[in-house]
Design a protein around this motif. Structure first.
Motif, PDB file in Angstrom:
ATOM      1  N   GLY A 195      34.047   4.536  55.175  1.00 26.38           N
ATOM      2  CA  GLY A 195      34.868   5.169  53.998  1.00 26.38           C
ATOM      3  C   GLY A 195      33.961   6.089  53.130  1.00 26.38           C
ATOM      4  O   GLY A 195      33.810   6.501  51.586  1.00 26.38           O
ATOM      5  N   THR A 196      32.822   6.223  53.942  1.00 32.83           N
ATOM      6  CA  THR A 196      32.110   7.099  53.043  1.00 32.83           C
ATOM      7  C   THR A 196      32.110   8.961  54.047  1.00 32.83           C
ATOM      8  O   THR A 196      31.501   8.643  55.063  1.00 32.83           O
ATOM      9  CB  THR A 196      30.076   6.715  52.834  1.00 32.83           C
ATOM     10  OG1 THR A 196      30.645   5.052  52.408  1.00 32.83           O
ATOM     11  CG2 THR A 196      29.767   7.613  52.772  1.00 32.83           C
ATOM     12  N   TYR A 228      29.265   4.206  43.559  1.00 34.87           N
ATOM     13  CA  TYR A 228      30.198   4.859  44.473  1.00 34.87           C
ATOM     14  C   TYR A 228      29.123   5.978  45.120  1.00 34.87           C
ATOM     15  O   TYR A 228      30.101   7.084  46.014  1.00 34.87           O
ATOM     16  CB  TYR A 228      31.604   4.523  44.401  1.00 34.87           C
ATOM     17  CG  TYR A 228      31.793   3.524  44.302  1.00 34.87           C
ATOM     18  CD1 TYR A 228      31.612   2.251  44.666  1.00 34.87           C
ATOM     19  CD2 TYR A 228      33.123   3.266  43.242  1.00 34.87           C
ATOM     20  CE1 TYR A 228      32.301   1.266  44.525  1.00 34.87           C
ATOM     21  CE2 TYR A 228      33.481   2.357  42.910  1.00 34.87           C
ATOM     22  CZ  TYR A 228      33.077   1.183  43.520  1.00 34.87           C
ATOM     23  OH  TYR A 228      33.599   0.217  43.287  1.00 34.87           O
ATOM     24  N   LYS A 229      28.533   6.620  44.511  1.00 33.51           N
ATOM     25  CA  LYS A 229      26.968   8.044  45.073  1.00 33.51           C
ATOM     26  C   LYS A 229      25.871   7.239  44.913  1.00 33.51           C
ATOM     27  O   LYS A 229      25.210   6.642  44.092  1.00 33.51           O
ATOM     28  CB  LYS A 229      28.251   9.281  44.722  1.00 33.51           C
ATOM     29  CG  LYS A 229      29.025   9.439  44.250  1.00 33.51           C
ATOM     30  CD  LYS A 229      29.451  10.443  43.059  1.00 33.51           C
ATOM     31  CE  LYS A 229      31.153  10.367  43.187  1.00 33.51           C
ATOM     32  NZ  LYS A 229      31.390  11.257  42.017  1.00 33.51           N
ATOM     33  N   CYS A 248      29.127  10.040  49.515  1.00 34.71           N
ATOM     34  CA  CYS A 248      30.298   9.630  48.172  1.00 34.71           C
ATOM     35  C   CYS A 248      31.066   8.642  49.002  1.00 34.71           C
ATOM     36  O   CYS A 248      31.642   9.181  50.642  1.00 34.71           O
ATOM     37  CB  CYS A 248      30.206  10.549  48.000  1.00 34.71           C
ATOM     38  SG  CYS A 248      29.909  12.144  47.345  1.00 34.71           S
ATOM     39  N   THR A 249      31.301   7.137  48.769  1.00 35.56           N
ATOM     40  CA  THR A 249      32.204   6.661  49.204  1.00 35.56           C
ATOM     41  C   THR A 249      33.659   6.315  48.227  1.00 35.56           C
ATOM     42  O   THR A 249      33.641   5.664  46.990  1.00 35.56           O
ATOM     43  CB  THR A 249      31.108   4.874  49.348  1.00 35.56           C
ATOM     44  OG1 THR A 249      30.272   5.556  49.508  1.00 35.56           O
ATOM     45  CG2 THR A 249      32.397   3.921  49.739  1.00 35.56           C
ATOM     46  N   ASP A 250      34.082   6.371  48.681  1.00 32.19           N
ATOM     47  CA  ASP A 250      35.576   5.269  48.235  1.00 32.19           C
ATOM     48  C   ASP A 250      35.162   4.344  49.412  1.00 32.19           C
ATOM     49  O   ASP A 250      36.006   4.135  50.301  1.00 32.19           O
ATOM     50  CB  ASP A 250      37.061   5.938  49.101  1.00 32.19           C
ATOM     51  CG  ASP A 250      38.171   6.163  48.190  1.00 32.19           C
ATOM     52  OD1 ASP A 250      38.438   4.438  47.553  1.00 32.19           O
ATOM     53  OD2 ASP A 250      39.301   6.394  48.128  1.00 32.19           O
ATOM     54  N   ALA A 252      37.872   1.802  49.625  1.00 33.66           N
ATOM     55  CA  ALA A 252      39.091   0.906  49.419  1.00 33.66           C
ATOM     56  C   ALA A 252      39.568   1.797  50.986  1.00 33.66           C
ATOM     57  O   ALA A 252      40.106   1.148  52.013  1.00 33.66           O
ATOM     58  CB  ALA A 252      40.780   1.624  48.479  1.00 33.66           C
ATOM     59  N   LEU A 253      38.306   2.979  51.224  1.00 29.01           N
ATOM     60  CA  LEU A 253      38.688   2.926  52.565  1.00 29.01           C
ATOM     61  C   LEU A 253      38.088   2.418  53.988  1.00 29.01           C
ATOM     62  O   LEU A 253      37.584   2.893  54.329  1.00 29.01           O
ATOM     63  CB  LEU A 253      37.705   4.159  52.932  1.00 29.01           C
ATOM     64  CG  LEU A 253      39.249   5.230  52.304  1.00 29.01           C
ATOM     65  CD1 LEU A 253      39.246   6.395  52.236  1.00 29.01           C
ATOM     66  CD2 LEU A 253      40.588   4.968  52.670  1.00 29.01           C
ATOM     67  N   GLN A 274      31.321  16.347  43.421  1.00 27.90           N
ATOM     68  CA  GLN A 274      30.962  14.816  42.900  1.00 27.90           C
ATOM     69  C   GLN A 274      30.076  14.039  41.975  1.00 27.90           C
ATOM     70  O   GLN A 274      29.918  13.405  42.004  1.00 27.90           O
ATOM     71  CB  GLN A 274      30.550  14.662  44.510  1.00 27.90           C
ATOM     72  CG  GLN A 274      31.202  14.983  45.790  1.00 27.90           C
ATOM     73  CD  GLN A 274      32.157  14.160  45.876  1.00 27.90           C
ATOM     74  OE1 GLN A 274      32.746  13.016  44.846  1.00 27.90           O
ATOM     75  NE2 GLN A 274      33.080  14.105  46.318  1.00 27.90           N
TER      76      GLN A 274
END
Length: 446
Positions: A195-196, A228-229, A248-250, A252-253, A274
């Motif tokens: 997710g990153t 998340y970063k 940079c990360t989400d 959920a993914l 970002q």
């Protein structure tokens, strides 16, 4: 020396990245009896490492000395490592206009940082002409006494041992895992996305000084943390450059299928957007990265086995991990050290190859998989994704004491790099090889 009646063991290494070259150096150095015939097959028409920085720790430095690479590495460093405690990273909370210093991570021996291309060039100079380019492996067939290799171009090759060091998208691993009875530890051997995305830049110190006079990152390694970063920043090439990686990360993914997006050029505006609202030191670094490269950070789920019979997986082919512990290259070097020690051990021969595979599994699987999982956690903690920080949002101003647990866990997660030794694992592996039964898993990290 291998006798006239005893032919050398034919070792085929697939992949000439850092892991494959380190393995070749280790085998050549430790093969005092000259019983190995080593050849490396690389798919690319020319050698060139992607990425800039590579970290090695005191645990890896012990191996470098053991396989005759001490002088080679010292020539690429400001100074040789010692047992003194050194600064590894300064931790800062930076997702706010005024950044806050959190902790200085000090470790015995510190860390050694190299430019990948420089390291690859140095390794190639050591191994001689045993690398064949434009040899992409498409399939292998394993027989009782040998392995047959089929390439996209060129003739079929026979070997006694196949060692796959062909990276996270290993062609060998895909076939290897299909040949095994499915165990309980592996669900899917395909890479998964974290997710990153990572944005990378290699900056000259002159550019940084013009943008932000006296910037700490010219001389000190820093992790700039936020929700998340985070950015990992450190000097390279004897202080000529600073390597910057912005993650940079989400969340959920995380765990979704392999992200097929290859490394590509991002834009400065994309990266800048970002990190809106982050402290000035971060903004200055981003302003110096005119054309960042953008990478999807993928990794493997832990594999139950790295070897079976005459086929071995090593490096990213076995345990591709996120970069958050700076341990991917070091773990490939440990694979090389253990495998080279076993293949060159007294009494090791064709008949003992399957046994060597079992010992390699017992030593390297638990160790490398433990670091793979620890690296995932480390990446989350550097992005304030930590049990003691639930409910925290980007830019929240927090009392420093609320971040003490985070700093403690980040520091503790790195203790293995200087409190444990790969030599312990090597000695255990040699003892296992000499016993009638291989026994349970055993490594210095567990």
């Amino acid at each position: 020396m291998a006798s006239a009646t005893q032919k050398p063991l034919r070792v085929a290494i697939v992949g000439a990245g850092i892991g494959g070259l380190m393995l070749t150096v280790a085998l050549q150095h430790m093969d005092k009896a000259k019983k190995l015939d080593i050849h490396v097959y690389e798919a690319a028409p020319a050698l060139g490492e992607i990425g800039a920085g590579i970290n090695l720790w005191l645990r890896s430095w012990e191996i470098m000395k053991a396989i005759g690479l001490e002088e080679t590495f010292v020539n690429m460093m400001d100074e040789a490592p010692t047992d003194e405690a050194r600064l590894v990273f300064q931790l800062r909370k930076s997702d706010q206009p005024e950044g806050v210093a959190l902790s200085d991570l000090m470790m015995k021996g510190g860390t050694m940082r190299f430019h990948r291309a420089e390291l690859q060039k140095a390794l190639l100079a050591r191994i001689g002409g045993c690398v064949s380019l434009s040899r992409r492996l498409v399939a292998y067939t394993e027989y009782e006494n040998h392995v047959e290799l089929e390439f996209q171009e060129g003739p079929v090759v026979n070997c006694d041992i196949l060692i796959a060091a062909d990276g996270i998208r290993s062609a060998v691993r895909k076939q290897f895992m299909k040949s095994l009875t499915k165990g309980t530890y592996v669900v899917n051997s395909d890479p998964v996305w974290t997710g990153t995305y990572a944005y990378r830049g290699l900056l000259s110190h002159e550019d940084i000084e013009r943008e932000f006079p006296g910037h700490r990152a010219k001389a000190n390694p820093v992790i700039y943390c936020g929700k998340y970063k985070h950015l990992v920043v450190y000097p390279l090439s004897n202080g000529r450059y600073t390597n910057v990686v912005a993650f940079c990360t989400d969340p959920a993914l995380e765990g979704t299928p392999w992200n097929e997006v290859p490394p590509k050029s991002g834009t400065q505006d994309e990266l800048r957007n970002q990190y809106v609202g982050w402290e000035g030191e971060v903004q200055a670094l981003i302003n110096c990265i005119e054309t960042p490269t953008k990478w999807a950070i993928n990794n493997l789920n832990p594999l139950e086995r790295f070897a079976d019979h005459r086929v071995f997986l090593a490096g990213d082919a076995a345990h591709a991990m996120t970069p958050h512990q700076g341990a991917g290259a070091g773990q490939a070097i440990e694979d090389a050290y253990i495998l080279a020690s076993l293949l060159t051990a007294e009494g090791a021969n064709r008949k003992s190859i399957p046994r060597i595979a079992e010992v390699y599994n017992k030593i390297r699987c638990p160790a490398a998989n433990a670091i793979l999982m620890a690296s995932r956690d480390q990446g989350k903690w550097c992005e304030l994704d930590h049990p003691e920080l639930e409910g925290v949002s980007e830019g929240d101003i927090l009392p420093k004491e609320r971040l003490d647990g985070l700093c403690r866990d980040i520091s503790k997660a790195w203790e293995w790099v200087w409190t444990t030794s790969a030599e312990t694992d090597r000695q255990t592996a040699i003892r296992m090889l000499g016993k009638k039964e291989v026994g349970p898993s055993a490594c210095s990290l567990m």
